[in-house]
Design a protein around this motif. Structure first.
Motif, PDB file in Angstrom:
ATOM      1  N   GLN A   1       4.746   6.982  -5.524  1.00 45.19           N
ATOM      2  CA  GLN A   1       4.685   6.347  -6.843  1.00 45.19           C
ATOM      3  C   GLN A   1       4.826   7.356  -7.978  1.00 45.19           C
ATOM      4  OE1 GLN A   1       1.242   3.800  -7.240  1.00 45.19           O
ATOM      5  NE2 GLN A   1       1.367   3.115  -5.098  1.00 45.19           N
ATOM      6  N   GLN A   2       4.540   8.636  -7.706  1.00 43.36           N
ATOM      7  CA  GLN A   2       4.572   9.659  -8.744  1.00 43.36           C
ATOM      8  C   GLN A   2       5.946   9.789  -9.395  1.00 43.36           C
ATOM      9  OE1 GLN A   2       2.219  11.525 -10.156  1.00 43.36           O
ATOM     10  NE2 GLN A   2       0.633  10.477  -8.972  1.00 43.36           N
ATOM     11  N   ALA A   3       6.997   9.531  -8.642  1.00 44.94           N
ATOM     12  CA  ALA A   3       8.358   9.671  -9.174  1.00 44.94           C
ATOM     13  C   ALA A   3       8.629   8.701 -10.315  1.00 44.94           C
ATOM     14  CB  ALA A   3       9.375   9.470  -8.050  1.00 44.94           C
ATOM     15  N   PHE A   4       7.858   7.613 -10.377  1.00 47.64           N
ATOM     16  CA  PHE A   4       8.073   6.595 -11.409  1.00 47.64           C
ATOM     17  C   PHE A   4       6.884   6.497 -12.360  1.00 47.64           C
ATOM     18  CE2 PHE A   4      10.636   5.406  -7.760  1.00 47.64           C
ATOM     19  CZ  PHE A   4      11.849   5.077  -8.330  1.00 47.64           C
TER      20      PHE A   4
ATOM     21  N   ASP B   1       0.826  -1.210   0.000  1.00 50.01           N
ATOM     22  CA  ASP B   1       0.000   0.000   0.000  1.00 50.01           C
ATOM     23  C   ASP B   1       0.857   1.257   0.000  1.00 50.01           C
ATOM     24  OD1 ASP B   1      -2.316  -1.506   0.037  1.00 50.01           O
ATOM     25  OD2 ASP B   1      -2.307  -1.653   2.230  1.00 50.01           O
ATOM     26  N   THR B   2       1.781   1.298  -0.930  1.00 47.34           N
ATOM     27  CA  THR B   2       2.675   2.455  -1.033  1.00 47.34           C
ATOM     28  C   THR B   2       1.874   3.701  -1.394  1.00 47.34           C
ATOM     29  OG1 THR B   2       4.455   1.011  -1.794  1.00 47.34           O
ATOM     30  CG2 THR B   2       4.727   3.370  -2.199  1.00 47.34           C
ATOM     31  N   PRO B   3       2.091   4.822  -0.712  1.00 48.06           N
ATOM     32  CA  PRO B   3       1.344   6.056  -0.995  1.00 48.06           C
ATOM     33  C   PRO B   3       1.523   6.509  -2.448  1.00 48.06           C
ATOM     34  CG  PRO B   3       2.544   6.251   1.064  1.00 48.06           C
ATOM     35  CD  PRO B   3       3.018   4.988   0.425  1.00 48.06           C
ATOM     36  N   THR B   4       0.491   7.131  -2.968  1.00 46.73           N
ATOM     37  CA  THR B   4       0.522   7.612  -4.363  1.00 46.73           C
ATOM     38  C   THR B   4       1.630   8.628  -4.579  1.00 46.73           C
ATOM     39  OG1 THR B   4      -1.867   7.298  -4.454  1.00 46.73           O
ATOM     40  CG2 THR B   4      -0.874   8.603  -6.208  1.00 46.73           C
TER      41      THR B   4
END
Length: 463
Positions: free
Chosen positions: A269-272, A263-266
Protein backbone atom coordinates in the motif's frame (compact mmCIF):
# COMPACT_ATOMS: atom_id res chain seq x y z
CA UNK A 1 20.68 130.00 -25.21
CA UNK A 2 19.07 127.15 -27.15
CA UNK A 3 18.17 127.54 -30.77
CA UNK A 4 14.47 126.79 -31.34
CA UNK A 5 13.76 124.02 -33.88
CA UNK A 6 12.13 125.17 -37.08
CA UNK A 7 8.62 123.97 -37.83
CA UNK A 8 8.73 121.50 -40.79
CA UNK A 9 5.43 122.86 -42.12
CA UNK A 10 6.72 126.43 -41.97
CA UNK A 11 9.87 125.31 -43.75
CA UNK A 12 7.71 123.69 -46.41
CA UNK A 13 5.66 126.88 -46.86
CA UNK A 14 8.87 128.93 -47.09
CA UNK A 15 10.33 126.55 -49.65
CA UNK A 16 7.12 126.57 -51.74
CA UNK A 17 7.01 130.40 -51.57
CA UNK A 18 10.61 130.70 -52.81
CA UNK A 19 9.88 128.30 -55.63
CA UNK A 20 6.74 130.27 -56.66
CA UNK A 21 8.79 133.48 -56.57
CA UNK A 22 11.45 131.87 -58.77
CA UNK A 23 8.68 130.72 -61.13
CA UNK A 24 7.33 134.28 -61.28
CA UNK A 25 10.78 135.55 -62.33
CA UNK A 26 10.94 132.92 -65.06
CA UNK A 27 7.43 133.84 -66.29
CA UNK A 28 8.35 137.52 -66.36
CA UNK A 29 11.41 136.73 -68.39
CA UNK A 30 9.46 134.46 -70.73
CA UNK A 31 6.55 136.83 -70.96
CA UNK A 32 3.67 134.58 -69.85
CA UNK A 33 0.29 136.16 -69.82
CA UNK A 34 -1.67 136.75 -66.66
CA UNK A 35 -4.35 134.19 -67.64
CA UNK A 36 -1.74 131.50 -68.29
CA UNK A 37 -0.07 132.33 -65.07
CA UNK A 38 -3.33 132.00 -63.14
CA UNK A 39 -4.16 128.73 -64.88
CA UNK A 40 -0.75 127.22 -64.14
CA UNK A 41 -0.90 128.37 -60.51
CA UNK A 42 -4.34 126.76 -60.16
CA UNK A 43 -2.96 123.54 -61.65
CA UNK A 44 0.05 123.70 -59.35
CA UNK A 45 -2.16 124.24 -56.35
CA UNK A 46 -4.45 121.35 -57.37
CA UNK A 47 -1.50 119.04 -57.87
CA UNK A 48 -0.16 119.95 -54.45
CA UNK A 49 -3.54 119.32 -52.88
CA UNK A 50 -3.76 115.93 -54.61
CA UNK A 51 -0.32 114.97 -53.31
CA UNK A 52 -1.25 116.09 -49.78
CA UNK A 53 -4.57 114.24 -49.98
CA UNK A 54 -2.84 111.00 -51.02
CA UNK A 55 -0.35 111.33 -48.20
CA UNK A 56 -3.12 112.06 -45.71
CA UNK A 57 -5.19 109.11 -46.95
CA UNK A 58 -2.16 106.82 -46.77
CA UNK A 59 -1.38 107.99 -43.24
CA UNK A 60 -5.03 107.50 -42.33
CA UNK A 61 -4.93 103.92 -43.63
CA UNK A 62 -1.75 103.23 -41.66
CA UNK A 63 -3.33 104.59 -38.50
CA UNK A 64 -6.45 102.48 -39.05
CA UNK A 65 -4.32 99.41 -39.70
CA UNK A 66 -2.33 100.03 -36.51
CA UNK A 67 -5.53 100.43 -34.49
CA UNK A 68 -6.97 97.26 -36.04
CA UNK A 69 -3.74 95.38 -35.35
CA UNK A 70 -3.82 96.54 -31.77
CA UNK A 71 -7.49 95.59 -31.44
CA UNK A 72 -6.89 92.19 -33.05
CA UNK A 73 -3.88 91.58 -30.82
CA UNK A 74 -5.86 92.51 -27.73
CA UNK A 75 -8.74 90.29 -28.85
CA UNK A 76 -6.38 87.37 -29.56
CA UNK A 77 -4.66 87.91 -26.23
CA UNK A 78 -8.02 87.91 -24.45
CA UNK A 79 -9.10 84.78 -26.36
CA UNK A 80 -5.89 82.94 -25.48
CA UNK A 81 -6.29 83.91 -21.82
CA UNK A 82 -9.88 82.66 -21.96
CA UNK A 83 -8.84 79.37 -23.60
CA UNK A 84 -6.15 78.83 -20.98
CA UNK A 85 -8.52 79.74 -18.15
CA UNK A 86 -6.45 82.72 -17.00
CA UNK A 87 -7.41 86.27 -16.16
CA UNK A 88 -7.15 88.60 -19.21
CA UNK A 89 -4.12 90.88 -19.55
CA UNK A 90 -5.21 94.54 -19.44
CA UNK A 91 -3.12 96.86 -21.63
CA UNK A 92 -5.38 99.87 -21.56
CA UNK A 93 -4.43 100.66 -18.02
CA UNK A 94 -1.02 101.73 -19.34
CA UNK A 95 -2.47 104.08 -22.06
CA UNK A 96 -1.58 107.17 -20.08
CA UNK A 97 2.09 106.35 -20.50
CA UNK A 98 1.84 105.23 -24.14
CA UNK A 99 3.02 107.92 -26.62
CA UNK A 100 1.81 106.47 -29.95
CA UNK A 101 -0.02 103.58 -31.53
CA UNK A 102 3.26 101.96 -32.52
CA UNK A 103 4.49 102.14 -28.95
CA UNK A 104 1.20 100.67 -27.75
CA UNK A 105 1.53 97.83 -30.28
CA UNK A 106 5.11 97.19 -29.21
CA UNK A 107 3.84 96.88 -25.67
CA UNK A 108 1.20 94.25 -26.61
CA UNK A 109 3.20 92.10 -29.06
CA UNK A 110 5.70 90.59 -26.54
CA UNK A 111 2.89 89.55 -24.25
CA UNK A 112 0.94 88.14 -27.19
CA UNK A 113 3.96 86.14 -28.34
CA UNK A 114 4.48 84.86 -24.80
CA UNK A 115 0.84 83.77 -24.56
CA UNK A 116 1.02 82.18 -28.01
CA UNK A 117 4.05 80.16 -26.88
CA UNK A 118 2.32 79.12 -23.67
CA UNK A 119 -0.80 78.19 -25.64
CA UNK A 120 1.30 76.05 -27.99
CA UNK A 121 3.00 74.35 -25.04
CA UNK A 122 -0.33 73.75 -23.31
CA UNK A 123 -1.86 72.33 -26.48
CA UNK A 124 1.14 70.00 -26.84
CA UNK A 125 0.72 68.85 -23.23
CA UNK A 126 -3.00 68.19 -23.70
CA UNK A 127 -2.46 66.41 -27.01
CA UNK A 128 0.25 64.24 -25.43
CA UNK A 129 -2.01 63.23 -22.55
CA UNK A 130 -4.94 62.63 -24.90
CA UNK A 131 -2.75 60.45 -27.11
CA UNK A 132 -1.68 58.44 -24.06
CA UNK A 133 -5.34 58.06 -23.07
CA UNK A 134 -6.24 56.96 -26.59
CA UNK A 135 -3.43 54.37 -26.71
CA UNK A 136 -4.28 53.02 -23.26
CA UNK A 137 -8.00 52.86 -24.11
CA UNK A 138 -7.19 50.83 -27.20
CA UNK A 139 -4.96 48.59 -25.09
CA UNK A 140 -7.64 48.04 -22.45
CA UNK A 141 -10.87 48.11 -24.45
CA UNK A 142 -9.74 47.80 -28.10
CA UNK A 143 -11.61 51.07 -28.70
CA UNK A 144 -11.35 54.76 -27.85
CA UNK A 145 -15.07 55.14 -27.10
CA UNK A 146 -14.59 54.39 -23.41
CA UNK A 147 -12.15 57.26 -22.92
CA UNK A 148 -13.78 59.59 -25.47
CA UNK A 149 -16.79 60.13 -23.21
CA UNK A 150 -14.42 61.14 -20.41
CA UNK A 151 -12.29 63.53 -22.52
CA UNK A 152 -14.99 65.02 -24.75
CA UNK A 153 -14.29 68.69 -24.00
CA UNK A 154 -14.46 71.81 -26.20
CA UNK A 155 -11.29 72.01 -28.30
CA UNK A 156 -11.02 75.67 -27.29
CA UNK A 157 -10.52 74.66 -23.67
CA UNK A 158 -6.79 74.66 -22.93
CA UNK A 159 -7.09 75.41 -19.24
CA UNK A 160 -5.13 73.77 -16.45
CA UNK A 161 -8.45 72.40 -15.20
CA UNK A 162 -8.87 70.45 -18.42
CA UNK A 163 -5.24 69.28 -18.30
CA UNK A 164 -5.74 68.14 -14.69
CA UNK A 165 -8.96 66.32 -15.69
CA UNK A 166 -7.12 64.55 -18.48
CA UNK A 167 -4.32 63.59 -16.09
CA UNK A 168 -6.93 62.12 -13.71
CA UNK A 169 -8.46 60.14 -16.57
CA UNK A 170 -5.00 58.88 -17.54
CA UNK A 171 -4.19 57.96 -13.93
CA UNK A 172 -7.50 56.06 -13.67
CA UNK A 173 -6.66 54.14 -16.84
CA UNK A 174 -3.14 53.44 -15.54
CA UNK A 175 -4.62 52.18 -12.26
CA UNK A 176 -7.06 49.98 -14.17
CA UNK A 177 -4.21 48.67 -16.31
CA UNK A 178 -2.21 47.87 -13.17
CA UNK A 179 -5.22 46.07 -11.65
CA UNK A 180 -5.72 44.13 -14.86
CA UNK A 181 -2.05 43.16 -14.96
CA UNK A 182 -2.40 41.76 -11.45
CA UNK A 183 -5.59 39.97 -12.52
CA UNK A 184 -3.89 38.47 -15.57
CA UNK A 185 -0.86 37.44 -13.52
CA UNK A 186 -3.17 35.85 -10.97
CA UNK A 187 -4.93 33.89 -13.73
CA UNK A 188 -1.56 32.81 -15.13
CA UNK A 189 -0.33 31.66 -11.71
CA UNK A 190 -3.56 29.73 -11.09
CA UNK A 191 -3.41 28.17 -14.55
CA UNK A 192 0.24 27.20 -14.04
CA UNK A 193 -0.59 25.49 -10.71
CA UNK A 194 -3.51 23.65 -12.33
CA UNK A 195 -1.31 22.50 -15.20
CA UNK A 196 1.32 21.24 -12.75
CA UNK A 197 -1.26 19.19 -10.85
CA UNK A 198 -2.78 17.85 -14.08
CA UNK A 199 0.61 17.12 -15.64
CA UNK A 200 -0.15 19.15 -18.79
CA UNK A 201 2.03 21.68 -20.61
CA UNK A 202 1.40 25.24 -19.40
CA UNK A 203 2.63 26.92 -22.60
CA UNK A 204 0.43 24.75 -24.80
CA UNK A 205 -2.54 25.64 -22.61
CA UNK A 206 -1.95 29.39 -22.56
CA UNK A 207 -0.75 29.80 -26.16
CA UNK A 208 -4.27 29.56 -27.73
CA UNK A 209 -5.40 32.39 -25.44
CA UNK A 210 -2.68 34.77 -26.65
CA UNK A 211 0.84 33.98 -27.93
CA UNK A 212 2.26 36.97 -26.05
CA UNK A 213 1.39 35.34 -22.73
CA UNK A 214 4.06 32.72 -23.39
CA UNK A 215 6.84 35.33 -23.65
CA UNK A 216 7.94 36.62 -20.25
CA UNK A 217 9.90 39.46 -21.92
CA UNK A 218 6.93 40.94 -23.77
CA UNK A 219 4.33 43.19 -22.14
CA UNK A 220 1.28 41.21 -21.07
CA UNK A 221 -1.93 42.09 -22.90
CA UNK A 222 -4.68 43.24 -20.53
CA UNK A 223 -7.64 43.72 -22.86
CA UNK A 224 -11.16 42.60 -21.94
CA UNK A 225 -10.97 39.82 -24.51
CA UNK A 226 -7.67 38.44 -23.20
CA UNK A 227 -8.89 38.48 -19.58
CA UNK A 228 -12.15 36.77 -20.57
CA UNK A 229 -10.40 34.08 -22.60
CA UNK A 230 -7.80 33.57 -19.86
CA UNK A 231 -10.57 33.26 -17.27
CA UNK A 232 -12.34 30.70 -19.48
CA UNK A 233 -9.09 28.73 -19.79
CA UNK A 234 -8.69 28.71 -15.99
CA UNK A 235 -12.31 27.62 -15.54
CA UNK A 236 -12.06 24.85 -18.12
CA UNK A 237 -8.81 23.59 -16.60
CA UNK A 238 -10.36 23.68 -13.13
CA UNK A 239 -13.33 21.64 -14.41
CA UNK A 240 -10.85 19.09 -15.78
CA UNK A 241 -9.11 19.02 -12.39
CA UNK A 242 -12.38 18.43 -10.54
CA UNK A 243 -13.37 15.65 -12.94
CA UNK A 244 -10.01 13.92 -12.57
CA UNK A 245 -10.06 14.45 -8.80
CA UNK A 246 -13.47 12.79 -8.53
CA UNK A 247 -12.30 9.94 -10.71
CA UNK A 248 -9.13 9.51 -8.63
CA UNK A 249 -11.08 9.55 -5.37
CA UNK A 250 -13.55 6.98 -6.71
CA UNK A 251 -10.68 4.74 -7.81
CA UNK A 252 -8.90 5.27 -4.49
CA UNK A 253 -12.05 4.40 -2.55
CA UNK A 254 -12.41 1.17 -4.54
CA UNK A 255 -8.72 0.43 -4.03
CA UNK A 256 -8.97 0.90 -0.26
CA UNK A 257 -12.02 -1.35 -0.09
CA UNK A 258 -10.21 -4.05 -2.04
CA UNK A 259 -7.09 -3.71 0.12
CA UNK A 260 -9.17 -4.07 3.25
CA UNK A 261 -11.12 -6.92 1.73
CA UNK A 262 -8.06 -8.93 0.88
CA UNK A 263 -5.84 -7.79 3.77
CA UNK A 264 -3.25 -6.35 1.43
CA UNK A 265 0.13 -5.93 3.20
CA UNK A 266 1.09 -2.41 4.25
CA UNK A 267 4.26 -2.63 2.16
CA UNK A 268 2.20 -2.92 -1.02
CA UNK A 269 0.00 0.00 0.00
CA UNK A 270 2.98 2.33 0.55
CA UNK A 271 3.38 2.88 -3.20
CA UNK A 272 0.01 4.66 -3.27
CA UNK A 273 0.31 6.55 -0.01
CA UNK A 274 0.37 9.95 -1.76
CA UNK A 275 -2.91 9.03 -3.45
CA UNK A 276 -4.77 7.60 -0.47
CA UNK A 277 -3.99 10.62 1.70
CA UNK A 278 -6.01 12.78 -0.70
CA UNK A 279 -9.14 10.64 -0.74
CA UNK A 280 -11.12 13.24 1.23
CA UNK A 281 -9.19 16.33 0.07
CA UNK A 282 -10.97 19.30 -1.47
CA UNK A 283 -10.12 20.71 -4.87
CA UNK A 284 -7.93 23.47 -3.38
CA UNK A 285 -6.00 21.02 -1.19
CA UNK A 286 -4.68 18.95 -4.09
CA UNK A 287 -1.57 20.84 -5.20
CA UNK A 288 1.11 18.16 -5.64
CA UNK A 289 2.59 18.19 -9.18
CA UNK A 290 1.31 15.43 -11.49
CA UNK A 291 -1.09 14.20 -8.80
CA UNK A 292 -3.96 14.25 -11.32
CA UNK A 293 -1.94 13.47 -14.44
CA UNK A 294 -3.12 10.86 -16.92
CA UNK A 295 -0.24 8.60 -15.87
CA UNK A 296 -1.17 8.85 -12.17
CA UNK A 297 -4.80 8.02 -12.87
CA UNK A 298 -3.75 5.17 -15.12
CA UNK A 299 -1.47 3.76 -12.41
CA UNK A 300 -4.27 3.77 -9.82
CA UNK A 301 -6.70 2.35 -12.36
CA UNK A 302 -4.28 -0.48 -13.15
CA UNK A 303 -3.95 -1.23 -9.42
CA UNK A 304 -7.73 -1.39 -9.06
CA UNK A 305 -7.98 -3.70 -12.07
CA UNK A 306 -5.25 -5.89 -10.59
CA UNK A 307 -7.05 -6.05 -7.28
CA UNK A 308 -10.35 -6.84 -9.00
CA UNK A 309 -8.77 -9.77 -10.78
CA UNK A 310 -7.11 -10.88 -7.57
CA UNK A 311 -10.40 -10.50 -5.77
CA UNK A 312 -12.14 -12.79 -8.26
CA UNK A 313 -9.46 -15.44 -7.87
CA UNK A 314 -9.42 -15.25 -4.07
CA UNK A 315 -13.09 -14.66 -3.40
CA UNK A 316 -13.79 -18.24 -2.24
CA UNK A 317 -10.83 -18.14 0.12
CA UNK A 318 -11.91 -14.70 1.32
CA UNK A 319 -15.46 -15.85 2.00
CA UNK A 320 -14.22 -18.82 3.99
CA UNK A 321 -11.88 -16.57 5.97
CA UNK A 322 -14.66 -14.11 6.71
CA UNK A 323 -16.89 -17.03 7.65
CA UNK A 324 -14.25 -18.22 10.10
CA UNK A 325 -13.95 -14.72 11.48
CA UNK A 326 -17.71 -14.63 12.02
CA UNK A 327 -17.68 -18.02 13.76
CA UNK A 328 -14.80 -17.02 16.00
CA UNK A 329 -16.56 -13.78 16.90
CA UNK A 330 -19.77 -15.66 17.72
CA UNK A 331 -17.78 -18.10 19.85
CA UNK A 332 -16.16 -15.29 21.83
CA UNK A 333 -19.49 -13.59 22.41
CA UNK A 334 -21.29 -16.93 23.06
CA UNK A 335 -23.75 -16.40 20.20
CA UNK A 336 -25.08 -19.12 17.96
CA UNK A 337 -24.36 -18.61 14.26
CA UNK A 338 -27.34 -18.92 11.93
CA UNK A 339 -26.13 -21.76 9.74
CA UNK A 340 -28.77 -21.33 7.08
CA UNK A 341 -28.00 -17.64 6.59
CA UNK A 342 -24.26 -17.44 6.10
CA UNK A 343 -22.84 -20.92 5.75
CA UNK A 344 -25.32 -22.54 3.39
CA UNK A 345 -25.70 -19.41 1.27
CA UNK A 346 -21.92 -19.04 0.98
CA UNK A 347 -21.45 -22.67 0.05
CA UNK A 348 -24.21 -22.51 -2.52
CA UNK A 349 -22.83 -19.33 -4.03
CA UNK A 350 -19.32 -20.69 -4.28
CA UNK A 351 -20.24 -24.07 -5.70
CA UNK A 352 -23.09 -23.24 -8.08
CA UNK A 353 -22.37 -19.60 -8.95
CA UNK A 354 -26.10 -18.82 -8.90
CA UNK A 355 -25.74 -16.07 -6.30
CA UNK A 356 -23.33 -13.17 -6.72
CA UNK A 357 -20.22 -13.82 -4.64
CA UNK A 358 -19.99 -10.14 -3.73
CA UNK A 359 -23.46 -10.33 -2.27
CA UNK A 360 -22.44 -13.32 -0.15
CA UNK A 361 -19.42 -11.41 1.12
CA UNK A 362 -21.51 -8.37 1.92
CA UNK A 363 -23.97 -10.59 3.77
CA UNK A 364 -21.19 -12.04 5.93
CA UNK A 365 -19.76 -8.54 6.57
CA UNK A 366 -23.24 -7.42 7.61
CA UNK A 367 -23.51 -10.29 10.09
CA UNK A 368 -20.05 -9.54 11.47
CA UNK A 369 -21.14 -5.95 12.01
CA UNK A 370 -24.31 -7.06 13.79
CA UNK A 371 -22.40 -9.50 16.01
CA UNK A 372 -19.88 -6.80 16.94
CA UNK A 373 -22.68 -4.39 17.74
CA UNK A 374 -24.51 -7.01 19.87
CA UNK A 375 -21.27 -8.01 21.57
CA UNK A 376 -20.83 -4.43 22.72
CA UNK A 377 -24.30 -4.40 24.29
CA UNK A 378 -23.67 -7.83 25.93
CA UNK A 379 -20.29 -6.88 27.36
CA UNK A 380 -21.45 -6.11 30.93
CA UNK A 381 -23.56 -9.27 31.12
CA UNK A 382 -20.77 -11.48 29.79
CA UNK A 383 -18.37 -10.04 32.35
CA UNK A 384 -20.85 -10.91 35.11
CA UNK A 385 -21.35 -14.38 33.59
CA UNK A 386 -17.60 -14.95 33.69
CA UNK A 387 -17.51 -13.90 37.36
CA UNK A 388 -20.50 -16.13 38.14
CA UNK A 389 -18.99 -19.11 36.33
CA UNK A 390 -15.66 -18.56 38.08
CA UNK A 391 -17.52 -18.52 41.40
CA UNK A 392 -19.35 -21.76 40.43
CA UNK A 393 -16.02 -23.38 39.62
CA UNK A 394 -14.69 -22.36 43.03
CA UNK A 395 -17.86 -23.72 44.63
CA UNK A 396 -17.30 -27.09 42.94
CA UNK A 397 -13.66 -27.09 44.05
CA UNK A 398 -14.72 -26.25 47.60
CA UNK A 399 -17.17 -29.14 47.64
CA UNK A 400 -14.46 -31.52 46.50
CA UNK A 401 -12.08 -30.04 49.07
CA UNK A 402 -14.58 -30.49 51.88
CA UNK A 403 -15.01 -34.15 50.91
CA UNK A 404 -11.30 -34.78 51.15
CA UNK A 405 -10.56 -36.45 54.49
CA UNK A 406 -6.87 -35.57 54.32
CA UNK A 407 -7.42 -31.85 53.97
CA UNK A 408 -6.16 -31.19 57.48
CA UNK A 409 -2.94 -33.12 57.12
CA UNK A 410 0.06 -30.91 57.48
CA UNK A 411 2.22 -31.18 54.46
CA UNK A 412 4.09 -29.17 51.93
CA UNK A 413 1.86 -26.48 50.40
CA UNK A 414 -1.02 -27.14 52.76
CA UNK A 415 -1.09 -23.49 53.84
CA UNK A 416 -1.69 -22.42 50.24
CA UNK A 417 -4.62 -24.78 49.93
CA UNK A 418 -6.07 -23.41 53.13
CA UNK A 419 -5.81 -19.83 51.78
CA UNK A 420 -7.53 -20.87 48.55
CA UNK A 421 -10.31 -22.53 50.54
CA UNK A 422 -10.82 -19.31 52.47
CA UNK A 423 -11.00 -17.28 49.28
CA UNK A 424 -13.33 -19.86 47.71
CA UNK A 425 -15.73 -19.62 50.66
CA UNK A 426 -15.72 -15.82 50.38
CA UNK A 427 -16.40 -15.99 46.65
CA UNK A 428 -19.12 -18.66 46.99
CA UNK A 429 -20.87 -16.44 49.51
CA UNK A 430 -21.23 -13.83 46.76
CA UNK A 431 -22.92 -16.19 44.26
CA UNK A 432 -26.49 -15.22 45.26
CA UNK A 433 -25.64 -11.56 44.75
CA UNK A 434 -23.94 -12.32 41.44
CA UNK A 435 -26.98 -14.29 40.24
CA UNK A 436 -29.33 -11.53 41.33
CA UNK A 437 -27.24 -8.89 39.53
CA UNK A 438 -26.95 -11.11 36.47
CA UNK A 439 -30.70 -11.63 36.38
CA UNK A 440 -31.30 -7.87 36.69
CA UNK A 441 -28.81 -7.01 33.92
CA UNK A 442 -30.27 -9.70 31.67
CA UNK A 443 -33.81 -8.47 32.23
CA UNK A 444 -32.85 -4.88 31.41
CA UNK A 445 -31.02 -6.01 28.27
CA UNK A 446 -34.04 -8.06 27.10
CA UNK A 447 -36.36 -5.09 27.63
CA UNK A 448 -34.07 -2.74 25.71
CA UNK A 449 -33.46 -5.16 22.84
CA UNK A 450 -36.93 -6.77 22.88
CA UNK A 451 -35.45 -10.27 22.64
CA UNK A 452 -34.26 -13.09 24.90
CA UNK A 453 -30.67 -13.11 26.07
CA UNK A 454 -28.95 -16.38 25.17
CA UNK A 455 -25.60 -17.79 26.18
CA UNK A 456 -24.39 -20.41 23.71
CA UNK A 457 -28.03 -20.81 22.73
CA UNK A 458 -29.36 -21.24 26.26
CA UNK A 459 -31.80 -18.76 27.82
CA UNK A 460 -31.61 -20.06 31.44
CA UNK A 461 -27.85 -20.44 31.68
CA UNK A 462 -27.72 -19.06 35.25
CA UNK A 463 -30.49 -21.31 36.69
Amino acid sequence: MSIPQKDPLLQLVTTCGSLVHELQIIWDEVGESGADRDRMLDELQQECLDVYRRKVDHANIQRAQLRQTIADSEAELAEICSQMGERPVHIRQYEQNVGSLREELQLILPQLEEMRKRKCDRRSQINLVMEQIREMSIELYRTTEHAASRTDVDEGDLSMRRLDDLHRVLQALQKEKSDRQEQVQGHLNTLNCLCLVLGIDFLQTVSPVHPGLCDSNSETSVSDDIIRRLSDAVQNTRVTKIQRMQKLQDLTSSMLELWDLMDTPTEEQQAFQNVTCNIAASEDEITEPNMLSIDSLKKVEEEVCRLEKLKSSKMKELILRKRSELEELCKKTHLVLETDAAGELATEAIESGVVDVTYVLENIELQIGKVKEEALSRKDILEKVEKWMAACEEEQWLEDYNKDENRYNIGRGSHLILKRAEKARALVSKIPGLVEGLMFKTLVWEQENESEFTYDGSTCFYA
